[in-house]
Design a protein around this motif. Structure first.
Motif, PDB file in Angstrom:
ATOM      1  N   VAL A 150       0.862  -1.172   0.000  1.00 41.96           N
ATOM      2  CA  VAL A 150       0.000   0.000   0.000  1.00 41.96           C
ATOM      3  C   VAL A 150       0.901   1.225   0.000  1.00 41.96           C
ATOM      4  CG1 VAL A 150      -1.751   1.296   1.259  1.00 41.96           C
ATOM      5  CG2 VAL A 150      -1.804  -1.213   1.280  1.00 41.96           C
ATOM      6  N   GLN A 151       0.609   2.172  -0.856  1.00 44.61           N
ATOM      7  CA  GLN A 151       1.378   3.406  -0.868  1.00 44.61           C
ATOM      8  C   GLN A 151       0.424   4.577  -0.678  1.00 44.61           C
ATOM      9  OE1 GLN A 151       4.798   4.132  -0.906  1.00 44.61           O
ATOM     10  NE2 GLN A 151       3.794   6.035  -0.310  1.00 44.61           N
ATOM     11  N   PRO A 152       0.312   5.094   0.563  1.00 42.82           N
ATOM     12  CA  PRO A 152      -0.549   6.257   0.765  1.00 42.82           C
ATOM     13  C   PRO A 152       0.054   7.499   0.108  1.00 42.82           C
ATOM     14  CG  PRO A 152      -0.126   5.105   2.841  1.00 42.82           C
ATOM     15  CD  PRO A 152       0.855   4.588   1.829  1.00 42.82           C
ATOM     16  N   VAL A 153      -0.782   8.257  -0.574  1.00 47.01           N
ATOM     17  CA  VAL A 153      -0.353   9.493  -1.224  1.00 47.01           C
ATOM     18  C   VAL A 153      -1.291  10.613  -0.772  1.00 47.01           C
ATOM     19  CG1 VAL A 153       0.033  10.678  -3.402  1.00 47.01           C
ATOM     20  CG2 VAL A 153       0.514   8.216  -3.219  1.00 47.01           C
ATOM     21  N   GLU A 154      -0.737  11.589  -0.037  1.00 45.45           N
ATOM     22  CA  GLU A 154      -1.539  12.688   0.489  1.00 45.45           C
ATOM     23  C   GLU A 154      -1.576  13.851  -0.502  1.00 45.45           C
ATOM     24  OE1 GLU A 154       1.014  11.108   4.007  1.00 45.45           O
ATOM     25  OE2 GLU A 154       1.335  11.675   1.909  1.00 45.45           O
ATOM     26  N   SER A 155      -2.645  14.637  -0.375  1.00 45.14           N
ATOM     27  CA  SER A 155      -2.762  15.881  -1.135  1.00 45.14           C
ATOM     28  C   SER A 155      -3.701  16.809  -0.388  1.00 45.14           C
ATOM     29  CB  SER A 155      -3.283  15.614  -2.552  1.00 45.14           C
ATOM     30  OG  SER A 155      -4.573  15.039  -2.510  1.00 45.14           O
ATOM     31  N   GLY A 156      -3.676  18.086  -0.774  1.00 46.39           N
ATOM     32  CA  GLY A 156      -4.630  19.027  -0.218  1.00 46.39           C
ATOM     33  C   GLY A 156      -4.081  19.995   0.802  1.00 46.39           C
ATOM     34  N   GLY A 157      -2.817  19.871   1.154  1.00 45.19           N
ATOM     35  CA  GLY A 157      -2.258  20.817   2.116  1.00 45.19           C
ATOM     36  C   GLY A 157      -2.089  22.195   1.505  1.00 45.19           C
ATOM     37  N   GLY A 158      -1.747  23.161   2.359  1.00 42.80           N
ATOM     38  CA  GLY A 158      -1.538  24.514   1.871  1.00 42.80           C
ATOM     39  C   GLY A 158      -1.555  25.519   2.995  1.00 42.80           C
ATOM     40  N   SER A 215     -10.773  26.572   6.637  1.00 36.15           N
ATOM     41  CA  SER A 215     -10.986  25.137   6.478  1.00 36.15           C
ATOM     42  C   SER A 215     -10.096  24.596   5.376  1.00 36.15           C
ATOM     43  CB  SER A 215     -12.446  24.870   6.110  1.00 36.15           C
ATOM     44  OG  SER A 215     -13.312  25.337   7.124  1.00 36.15           O
ATOM     45  N   LEU A 216      -9.853  23.305   5.465  1.00 36.33           N
ATOM     46  CA  LEU A 216      -9.023  22.630   4.474  1.00 36.33           C
ATOM     47  C   LEU A 216      -9.410  21.163   4.457  1.00 36.33           C
ATOM     48  CD1 LEU A 216      -6.722  23.926   2.760  1.00 36.33           C
ATOM     49  CD2 LEU A 216      -5.096  22.996   4.420  1.00 36.33           C
ATOM     50  N   ARG A 217      -9.334  20.558   3.285  1.00 36.97           N
ATOM     51  CA  ARG A 217      -9.573  19.114   3.186  1.00 36.97           C
ATOM     52  C   ARG A 217      -8.301  18.425   2.704  1.00 36.97           C
ATOM     53  NH1 ARG A 217     -13.947  15.174   0.082  1.00 36.97           N
ATOM     54  NH2 ARG A 217     -14.906  15.135   2.136  1.00 36.97           N
ATOM     55  N   LEU A 218      -7.859  17.465   3.477  1.00 39.11           N
ATOM     56  CA  LEU A 218      -6.749  16.614   3.068  1.00 39.11           C
ATOM     57  C   LEU A 218      -7.297  15.312   2.498  1.00 39.11           C
ATOM     58  CD1 LEU A 218      -4.280  17.020   6.074  1.00 39.11           C
ATOM     59  CD2 LEU A 218      -4.531  18.446   4.031  1.00 39.11           C
ATOM     60  N   SER A 219      -6.627  14.817   1.474  1.00 40.92           N
ATOM     61  CA  SER A 219      -7.016  13.554   0.863  1.00 40.92           C
ATOM     62  C   SER A 219      -5.833  12.595   0.891  1.00 40.92           C
ATOM     63  CB  SER A 219      -7.450  13.769  -0.591  1.00 40.92           C
ATOM     64  OG  SER A 219      -8.556  14.650  -0.666  1.00 40.92           O
ATOM     65  N   CYS A 220      -6.156  11.317   0.963  1.00 43.21           N
ATOM     66  CA  CYS A 220      -5.118  10.282   0.932  1.00 43.21           C
ATOM     67  C   CYS A 220      -5.613   9.154   0.040  1.00 43.21           C
ATOM     68  CB  CYS A 220      -4.836   9.771   2.337  1.00 43.21           C
ATOM     69  SG  CYS A 220      -3.733   8.338   2.397  1.00 43.21           S
ATOM     70  N   MET A 247      -9.918   5.945  -0.890  1.00 46.68           N
ATOM     71  CA  MET A 247      -9.545   7.279  -0.422  1.00 46.68           C
ATOM     72  C   MET A 247      -9.942   7.451   1.033  1.00 46.68           C
ATOM     73  SD  MET A 247      -8.258   9.088  -3.022  1.00 46.68           S
ATOM     74  CE  MET A 247      -8.506  10.802  -2.503  1.00 46.68           C
ATOM     75  N   VAL A 248      -9.143   8.211   1.773  1.00 48.63           N
ATOM     76  CA  VAL A 248      -9.542   8.711   3.078  1.00 48.63           C
ATOM     77  C   VAL A 248      -9.377  10.215   3.058  1.00 48.63           C
ATOM     78  CG1 VAL A 248      -9.099   6.647   4.426  1.00 48.63           C
ATOM     79  CG2 VAL A 248      -7.250   8.275   4.062  1.00 48.63           C
ATOM     80  N   TYR A 249     -10.172  10.879   3.874  1.00 48.48           N
ATOM     81  CA  TYR A 249     -10.190  12.332   3.895  1.00 48.48           C
ATOM     82  C   TYR A 249     -10.078  12.831   5.333  1.00 48.48           C
ATOM     83  CZ  TYR A 249     -12.236  11.378  -0.676  1.00 48.48           C
ATOM     84  OH  TYR A 249     -12.462  10.905  -1.936  1.00 48.48           O
ATOM     85  N   LEU A 250      -9.546  14.029   5.451  1.00 50.84           N
ATOM     86  CA  LEU A 250      -9.558  14.707   6.744  1.00 50.84           C
ATOM     87  C   LEU A 250     -10.058  16.120   6.485  1.00 50.84           C
ATOM     88  CD1 LEU A 250      -8.831  14.380   9.770  1.00 50.84           C
ATOM     89  CD2 LEU A 250      -6.667  15.529   9.239  1.00 50.84           C
ATOM     90  N   ASP A 251     -11.284  16.376   6.901  1.00 46.95           N
ATOM     91  CA  ASP A 251     -11.871  17.698   6.780  1.00 46.95           C
ATOM     92  C   ASP A 251     -11.558  18.478   8.040  1.00 46.95           C
ATOM     93  OD1 ASP A 251     -14.210  15.950   5.074  1.00 46.95           O
ATOM     94  OD2 ASP A 251     -13.419  17.793   4.190  1.00 46.95           O
ATOM     95  N   MET A 252     -10.872  19.585   7.853  1.00 47.97           N
ATOM     96  CA  MET A 252     -10.404  20.386   8.986  1.00 47.97           C
ATOM     97  C   MET A 252     -11.096  21.743   8.949  1.00 47.97           C
ATOM     98  SD  MET A 252      -6.341  19.427   8.837  1.00 47.97           S
ATOM     99  CE  MET A 252      -6.079  20.288   7.293  1.00 47.97           C
ATOM    100  N   THR A 253     -11.731  22.112  10.028  1.00 48.43           N
ATOM    101  CA  THR A 253     -12.399  23.404  10.133  1.00 48.43           C
ATOM    102  C   THR A 253     -11.885  24.144  11.360  1.00 48.43           C
ATOM    103  OG1 THR A 253     -14.235  22.524  11.445  1.00 48.43           O
ATOM    104  CG2 THR A 253     -14.474  22.448   9.042  1.00 48.43           C
ATOM    105  N   THR A 274       1.953  16.034   3.785  1.00 54.65           N
ATOM    106  CA  THR A 274       1.554  17.274   3.125  1.00 54.65           C
ATOM    107  C   THR A 274       1.546  18.388   4.169  1.00 54.65           C
ATOM    108  OG1 THR A 274      -0.127  18.314   1.698  1.00 54.65           O
ATOM    109  CG2 THR A 274      -0.947  16.845   3.425  1.00 54.65           C
ATOM    110  N   GLN A 275       2.104  19.531   3.785  1.00 55.02           N
ATOM    111  CA  GLN A 275       2.263  20.640   4.730  1.00 55.02           C
ATOM    112  C   GLN A 275       0.957  21.429   4.860  1.00 55.02           C
ATOM    113  OE1 GLN A 275       5.118  21.769   6.600  1.00 55.02           O
ATOM    114  NE2 GLN A 275       3.574  23.110   7.528  1.00 55.02           N
ATOM    115  N   VAL A 276       0.565  21.669   6.102  1.00 51.40           N
ATOM    116  CA  VAL A 276      -0.554  22.559   6.405  1.00 51.40           C
ATOM    117  C   VAL A 276      -0.008  23.705   7.251  1.00 51.40           C
ATOM    118  CG1 VAL A 276      -2.736  22.816   7.641  1.00 51.40           C
ATOM    119  CG2 VAL A 276      -2.302  20.754   6.282  1.00 51.40           C
ATOM    120  N   THR A 277      -0.227  24.908   6.780  1.00 49.85           N
ATOM    121  CA  THR A 277       0.232  26.096   7.500  1.00 49.85           C
ATOM    122  C   THR A 277      -0.958  26.995   7.775  1.00 49.85           C
ATOM    123  OG1 THR A 277       2.401  25.986   6.415  1.00 49.85           O
ATOM    124  CG2 THR A 277       1.802  28.064   7.480  1.00 49.85           C
TER     125      THR A 277
END
Length: 118
Positions: free
Chosen positions: A2-10, A17-22, A80-86, A112-115
């Motif tokens: 399994v190779q998790p690949v994250e996206s959605g940081g920024g 709010s931000l949504r991360l995806s894996c 896919m897994v998601y992390l919805d951040m508010t 993935t970097q979240v700032t």
């Protein structure tokens, strides 16, 4: 494998709010369905910490610091897994990692970097 690949940081402002995806690439659907998935984060100079855990067939569990603000979800068909951040806070700033745990081992994404900053 399994190779998790994250996206959605920024970069996001406090309160935003931000949504991360894996994407659990290289896994077949039956394997993905049997995985315990989780999100970790690591702030600069600190240890990696568990943010949210979604065990196979279970419900998400969250760190106290993100309860009520973060929501973890999963789409088995898309692997896919998601992390919805508010209501993001500066202290949420970190590199966020997707983790998969299954019968064949433990697998980490690259992060993935979240700032959170104004």
């Amino acid at each position: 494998q399994v190779q998790p690949v994250e996206s959605g940081g920024g970069l996001v402002q406090p309160g935003g709010s931000l949504r991360l995806s894996c994407h659990a690439s290289r896994s077949i659907t039956s394997t993905f369905n049997g995985l315990d998935m989780s999100w970790y984060r690591q702030a600069q100079g600190k240890e990696r910490e568990l943010v949210a855990l979604l065990p196979k067939g279970g419900v998400p569990n969250y760190a106290d610091s993100v309860k009520g603000r973060f929501t973890m979800s999963k789409n088995n068909a898309r692997k896919m897994v998601y992390l919805d951040m508010t209501s993001l806070k500066p202290e949420d700033t970190a590199v966020y990692f997707c983790h998969a745990q299954g019968p064949y081992g433990s697998f980490w994404g690259q992060g993935t970097q979240v700032t959170v900053s104004s």
